[in-house]
Design an enzyme around this catalytic site. Structure first.
Site, PDB file in Angstrom:
ATOM      1  N   LEU A   1     -24.491  23.688   2.337  1.00  0.00           N
ATOM      2  CA  LEU A   1     -24.893  25.080   2.591  1.00  0.00           C
ATOM      3  C   LEU A   1     -23.644  25.959   2.611  1.00  0.00           C
ATOM      4  O   LEU A   1     -23.640  27.079   2.104  1.00  0.00           O
ATOM      5  CB  LEU A   1     -25.648  25.179   3.917  1.00  0.00           C
ATOM      6  CG  LEU A   1     -26.911  24.313   4.035  1.00  0.00           C
ATOM      7  CD1 LEU A   1     -27.610  24.549   5.370  1.00  0.00           C
ATOM      8  CD2 LEU A   1     -27.891  24.593   2.907  1.00  0.00           C
TER       9      LEU A   1
ATOM     10  N   ARG B   1     -21.221   9.817   5.360  1.00  0.00           N
ATOM     11  CA  ARG B   1     -22.476   9.210   4.893  1.00  0.00           C
ATOM     12  C   ARG B   1     -22.282   7.968   4.035  1.00  0.00           C
ATOM     13  O   ARG B   1     -23.028   6.997   4.156  1.00  0.00           O
ATOM     14  CB  ARG B   1     -23.256  10.248   4.090  1.00  0.00           C
ATOM     15  CG  ARG B   1     -23.745  11.355   4.968  1.00  0.00           C
ATOM     16  CD  ARG B   1     -24.331  12.491   4.200  1.00  0.00           C
ATOM     17  NE  ARG B   1     -24.752  13.506   5.154  1.00  0.00           N
ATOM     18  CZ  ARG B   1     -25.244  14.678   4.815  1.00  0.00           C
ATOM     19  NH1 ARG B   1     -25.383  14.992   3.548  1.00  0.00           N
ATOM     20  NH2 ARG B   1     -25.617  15.534   5.730  1.00  0.00           N
TER      21      ARG B   1
ATOM     22  N   LEU C   1     -29.972  28.807  -1.889  1.00  0.00           N
ATOM     23  CA  LEU C   1     -28.957  29.558  -1.139  1.00  0.00           C
ATOM     24  C   LEU C   1     -27.861  30.075  -2.048  1.00  0.00           C
ATOM     25  O   LEU C   1     -27.386  31.197  -1.871  1.00  0.00           O
ATOM     26  CB  LEU C   1     -28.394  28.688  -0.025  1.00  0.00           C
ATOM     27  CG  LEU C   1     -29.302  28.707   1.201  1.00  0.00           C
ATOM     28  CD1 LEU C   1     -28.875  27.680   2.217  1.00  0.00           C
ATOM     29  CD2 LEU C   1     -29.336  30.095   1.832  1.00  0.00           C
TER      30      LEU C   1
ATOM     31  N   GLY D   1     -31.917  30.703 -10.516  1.00  0.00           N
ATOM     32  CA  GLY D   1     -32.020  29.985  -9.248  1.00  0.00           C
ATOM     33  C   GLY D   1     -31.989  30.933  -8.066  1.00  0.00           C
ATOM     34  O   GLY D   1     -31.254  31.931  -8.071  1.00  0.00           O
TER      35      GLY D   1
ATOM     36  N   SER E   1     -32.484  14.257   9.733  1.00  0.00           N
ATOM     37  CA  SER E   1     -31.188  14.943   9.673  1.00  0.00           C
ATOM     38  C   SER E   1     -30.037  14.149  10.289  1.00  0.00           C
ATOM     39  O   SER E   1     -30.191  13.471  11.303  1.00  0.00           O
ATOM     40  CB  SER E   1     -31.307  16.273  10.408  1.00  0.00           C
ATOM     41  OG  SER E   1     -30.043  16.824  10.587  1.00  0.00           O
TER      42      SER E   1
HETATM   43  C1  LIG Z   1     -33.844  17.151   3.174  1.00  0.00           C
HETATM   44  C2  LIG Z   1     -32.528  17.815   2.951  1.00  0.00           C
HETATM   45  C3  LIG Z   1     -31.798  18.288   4.023  1.00  0.00           C
HETATM   46  C4  LIG Z   1     -30.563  18.888   3.829  1.00  0.00           C
HETATM   47  N1  LIG Z   1     -29.874  19.360   4.918  1.00  0.00           N
HETATM   48  C5  LIG Z   1     -28.678  19.963   4.720  1.00  0.00           C
HETATM   49  C6  LIG Z   1     -27.961  20.497   5.839  1.00  0.00           C
HETATM   50  O1  LIG Z   1     -28.402  20.417   6.972  1.00  0.00           O
HETATM   51  N2  LIG Z   1     -26.773  21.084   5.602  1.00  0.00           N
HETATM   52  C7  LIG Z   1     -26.242  21.198   4.351  1.00  0.00           C
HETATM   53  O2  LIG Z   1     -25.175  21.748   4.195  1.00  0.00           O
HETATM   54  N3  LIG Z   1     -26.932  20.732   3.273  1.00  0.00           N
HETATM   55  C8  LIG Z   1     -28.127  20.119   3.425  1.00  0.00           C
HETATM   56  N4  LIG Z   1     -28.812  19.643   2.343  1.00  0.00           N
HETATM   57  C9  LIG Z   1     -28.306  19.925   0.979  1.00  0.00           C
HETATM   58  C10 LIG Z   1     -28.624  21.368   0.626  1.00  0.00           C
HETATM   59  O3  LIG Z   1     -29.892  21.715   1.090  1.00  0.00           O
HETATM   60  C11 LIG Z   1     -28.593  21.616  -0.881  1.00  0.00           C
HETATM   61  O4  LIG Z   1     -27.464  21.026  -1.447  1.00  0.00           O
HETATM   62  C12 LIG Z   1     -28.545  23.108  -1.161  1.00  0.00           C
HETATM   63  O5  LIG Z   1     -29.592  23.756  -0.493  1.00  0.00           O
HETATM   64  C13 LIG Z   1     -28.616  23.388  -2.652  1.00  0.00           C
HETATM   65  O6  LIG Z   1     -28.703  24.764  -2.819  1.00  0.00           O
HETATM   66  P1  LIG Z   1     -28.671  25.400  -4.272  1.00  0.00           P
HETATM   67  O7  LIG Z   1     -28.854  26.867  -4.096  1.00  0.00           O
HETATM   68  O8  LIG Z   1     -27.470  24.939  -4.992  1.00  0.00           O
HETATM   69  O9  LIG Z   1     -29.929  24.777  -5.038  1.00  0.00           O
HETATM   70  P2  LIG Z   1     -31.481  24.708  -4.662  1.00  0.00           P
HETATM   71  O10 LIG Z   1     -31.773  25.104  -3.275  1.00  0.00           O
HETATM   72  O11 LIG Z   1     -31.936  23.378  -5.140  1.00  0.00           O
HETATM   73  O12 LIG Z   1     -32.117  25.831  -5.564  1.00  0.00           O
HETATM   74  C14 LIG Z   1     -32.258  25.678  -6.952  1.00  0.00           C
HETATM   75  C15 LIG Z   1     -32.899  26.940  -7.483  1.00  0.00           C
HETATM   76  O13 LIG Z   1     -32.878  26.867  -8.901  1.00  0.00           O
HETATM   77  C16 LIG Z   1     -34.173  27.125  -9.421  1.00  0.00           C
HETATM   78  N5  LIG Z   1     -34.271  26.378 -10.677  1.00  0.00           N
HETATM   79  C17 LIG Z   1     -34.014  25.067 -10.904  1.00  0.00           C
HETATM   80  N6  LIG Z   1     -34.133  24.803 -12.216  1.00  0.00           N
HETATM   81  C18 LIG Z   1     -34.456  25.961 -12.814  1.00  0.00           C
HETATM   82  C19 LIG Z   1     -34.700  26.335 -14.167  1.00  0.00           C
HETATM   83  N7  LIG Z   1     -34.589  25.480 -15.181  1.00  0.00           N
HETATM   84  N8  LIG Z   1     -35.058  27.624 -14.409  1.00  0.00           N
HETATM   85  C20 LIG Z   1     -35.160  28.541 -13.401  1.00  0.00           C
HETATM   86  N9  LIG Z   1     -34.894  28.232 -12.117  1.00  0.00           N
HETATM   87  C21 LIG Z   1     -34.553  26.972 -11.842  1.00  0.00           C
HETATM   88  C22 LIG Z   1     -35.134  26.714  -8.354  1.00  0.00           C
HETATM   89  O14 LIG Z   1     -36.338  27.416  -8.518  1.00  0.00           O
HETATM   90  C23 LIG Z   1     -34.355  27.134  -7.105  1.00  0.00           C
HETATM   91  O15 LIG Z   1     -34.603  28.500  -6.870  1.00  0.00           O
HETATM   92  C24 LIG Z   1     -30.045  19.018   2.525  1.00  0.00           C
HETATM   93  C25 LIG Z   1     -30.772  18.541   1.435  1.00  0.00           C
HETATM   94  C26 LIG Z   1     -31.998  17.925   1.645  1.00  0.00           C
HETATM   95  C27 LIG Z   1     -32.724  17.381   0.475  1.00  0.00           C
END
Ligand SMILES: Cc1cc2nc3c(=O)[nH]c(=O)nc-3n(C[C@H](O)[C@H](O)[C@H](O)COP(=O)(O)OP(=O)(O)OC[C@H]3O[C@@H](n4cnc5c(N)ncnc54)[C@H](O)[C@@H]3O)c2cc1C
Length: 659
Positions: free
Chosen positions: A461, A339, A45, A42, A286
């Protein structure tokens, strides 16, 4: 005998725990780091920050993602901001207050010690990101600007217009690129993890599919970290990116990792309402908009009926006939209630017939008062790109003046309705972010750790970057300290061969069903079942029906799926079929957990358990625990294992956002 879960929480008072942990932590000798490989799956962030930090510290990192660039991870969708307890506004914020708000926002179902640590490192995140050049919004005098998000009465949300996730990810990506250039991180884009390989009871590698060639490849390492995001897309329609899936997490669950609190699913109150059955994606507006936008429906049912029939418009309804129901019900927090509370209140109004669009499933988010008070320029500076996005989708620009009644200007309001957005549940992890499989770690949205039954806005985030930059790089070393003497295992081991063979057989199985239904048609049906029976309002009877229907649909999937093409080369339908197979496992897990939890808390609302005012009614006597599920085979009910919650710094009480 009941299974015991060791959450490895250090002894001592909550504020001291993280300090205590670091004081006694076993760090890997810098010379030995060069011999240790870590797989990070992944590049959102959480993943990008972890891979960059581990590379910087000297480990050899293998980093994979399904997109063609780490910068395209779902995290870029994050709009509103990221929380930190800097108290730049001098409004009484503190680490303790952020900790308290987060625990309360999560309806007292989070692990206290983890949340304190999160609040503590929140300030480091902002410093780190500023140093990377993340262009946070600033006040005229140069100080970083803040706004408020739900569940808080202070301004602690740092933001970069409506693109905070994208800007933070660019920061993490630049650190990651630096490590790629230094040879410490090897990046594999367009690769999907299909299985985790366990050797002698420890996670020792993964099987990944090269999504372009279709080939399966083996990767071995001393530890595996998954940062693969949430399972919101189980519901088909959600605000998540289309590529979001839970395959990696579900595969870890099948291999023995516990899955914690799956029923805690967040339904976000401010999404653009569904407008037809051909839609495959929902758009979030948002939460930051609730700083200046006011949510309302008409007071009079005849006005609501006229809005639904299209014979009246929102701006024709004068101030005195508007019901700002959040301000009425929750005077202390008003439009900035958490929320889950805001979503349920919108549903309550719409269920009573006060919905404002043709489906009756929408409420207004109105900027008239703030535009009249502050002027359109200031509102555009704050939310310009969100207004434009709304216009692009609906053809309505919320900054357009539409009417004047008694000298007061009325602007075109947005229409919003709750939708699936985020998943608080996830792979169970201990205080070190290690799962129940030694050597397997989970970070970011794919673990369950910090948000309890409801996440506050701008905290995802914060958690993803806390895990990736500041927690995992410390905690993983405790595990790796032992591994420094272990040679890395060969990918020729039978465990790798066996895992690869199974993945390959699954691809063949899906391709050879040769039925009549597309992946999307079945996924959409699953989504309907989830929303109807496992959605915003749940009942024991509905959940049982949902489980039965999911089981039948899964059989339909196994017998009547059609996947075109072959497993060689690019085959997006095949990839989607794998994801759907895992959404079935996930959907049932959500329902099992929801059925077992005979109470309402946060995002989990069982209609049988509510107060007279329609608020969630918790049962702390019987359900004050993390519900961890152990896989027991396809079609079988998983086993529930409980991690009791222990609170010492915060008094557990009923949430109150009224005064
Ligand atoms: C529209 C929207 C707005 C948001 N706004 C906010 C905000 O303003 N503030 C806030 O705090 N949060 C916000 N969130 C929530 C936040 O964006 C997410 O919870 C957070 O970005 C998740 O980050 P992550 O790194 O855990 O996963 P993700 O960003 O989902 O990344 C997952 C990673 O895993 C990889 N991956 C997945 N499955 C596999 C696999 N089987 N093999 C290899 N790679 C894989 C993908 O390629 C990706 O790189 C928002 C969410 C949405 C949908």
């Amino acid at each position: 005998m009941a299974k015991v879960i060791d959450s490895k929480i250090p002894a001592g008072p909550v504020p001291e725990k993280w300090k205590e942990y670091k004081a006694h932590q076993r760090l890997v000798n810098p010379k030995n780091k060069l011999k240790l490989d870590v797989i990070v799956v992944g590049t959102g962030l959480a993943g990008a920050s972890a891979a960059a930090s581990l590379g910087e510290m000297g480990f050899n990192v293998i980093n994979l993602c399904i997109q063609d660039s780490p910068r395209r991870a779902h995290s870029i969708a994050a709009q509103g901001g990221i929380n930190a307890a800097k108290c730049y506004q001098n409004d009484g914020d503190s680490v303790y207050r952020l900790f308290y708000d987060t625990v309360k926002g999560g309806d007292y179902r989070a692990r206290e010690a983890n949340v304190y640590r999160l609040a503590e490192v929140s300030n480091n995140i902002i410093d780190q990101c500023v140093a990377q050049g993340v262009p946070f919004a600033r006040e005229y005098g140069g100080m970083l600007a803040n706004r408020s998000f739900g569940g808080a009465q202070v301004s602690r949300t740092f933001y970069a217009k409506g693109q905070t996730g994208q800007q933070l990810l660019l920061g993490a990506y630049s650190s990651l690129s630096c490590q790629v250039n230094a040879g410490k991180v090897k990046l594999y884009t367009r690769y999907e993890m299909e299985d985790v390989v366990i050797v002698d009871g420890r996670a020792r590698g993964i099987i990944a599919k090269n999504l372009v060639t279709g080939k399966l490849e083996r990767f071995s390492a001393n530890a595996v970290v998954i940062a693969t995001g949430g399972y919101g897309n189980t519901y088909f329609l959600s605000t998540n990116a289309m590529g979001c899936n839970c395959t990696a997490a579900v595969q870890c669950y099948r291999k023995g990792a516990y899955f914690a609190n799956p029923s805690y699913v967040q339904i976000h109150p401010t999404c653009i309402p569904v407008h037809g059955d051909k839609q495959s994606k929902l758009t979030l507006m948002s939460e930051s908009l609730r700083n200046d936008g006011r949510i309302w429906v008409p007071k009079k049912i005849e006005d609501a009926k006229a809005l639904q029939a299209g014979t009246k418009q929102g701006w024709e309804i004068p101030e005195e006939d508007r019901d700002y129901y959040l301000e009425r019900r929750y005077p202390a927090f008003g439009n900035l209630v958490p929320r889950d509370v805001a979503s349920r209140a919108a549903k309550e109004r719409c269920d009573k017939g006060f919905g404002v669009n043709n489906t009756g499933l929408a409420v207004f988010l109105d900027f008239s008062e703030s535009i009249n008070r502050l002027g359109i320029d200031i509102i555009m500076q704050r939310y310009g790109n969100l207004f434009e996005m709304y216009e692009e989708i609906t053809d309505v620009f919320p900054g357009d003046v539409a009417n004047e009644i008694n000298g007061v200007k009325y602007y075109k309001p947005m229409m919003i309705y709750p939708a699936i957005h985020y998943t608080m549940g996830g792979i169970w992890v201990d205080y070190e972010l290690q799962t129940s499989i030694p050597g397997l770690f989970a970070i970011g949205e794919c673990n369950f750790s910090d948000h309890g039954a409801n996440r506050l806005g701008a905290s995802a985030l914060m958690q993803g970057l806390a895990d990736g930059y500041f927690v995992l790089p410390y905690t993983i070393q405790n595990y790796l300290a032992d591994q420094a003497v272990w040679p890395k295992v060969s990918t020729d081991l039978p465990e790798f061969a066996e895992a690869e063979k199974k993945v390959d057989a699954e691809l063949d199985r899906l391709l050879n069903i040769k039925g009549k239904r597309s992946v999307d048609s079945i996924h959409k049906e699953l989504g309907h079942i989830m929303w109807e029976y496992v959605g915003m309002g749940r009942t024991a009877e509905g959940l049982k029906t949902g489980l039965k229907k999911m089981h039948e649909l899964e059989q339909e999937f196994d017998k009547n799926l059609f996947v075109p093409g072959t497993k060689e080369g690019l085959n997006i339908e095949l990839d989607k079929a794998i994801h759907l197979r895992d959404f079935f496992t996930m959907g049932q897990l959500v329902a099992f957990d929801a059925l077992s939890r005979n109470e309402s808390c946060g995002g989990h609302f069982r209609e049988e358990y509510q107060t007279e005012e329609g608020e969630a009614k918790r049962d702390d006597e019987n359900y004050f625990y993390v519900g961890c599920w152990e896989y027991k085979g396809k079609g079988n009910e998983p086993e529930l294992i409980k991690e009791p919650l222990e609170y010492e710094a915060i008094k557990v009480q009923t949430r109150n956002y009224k005064n």
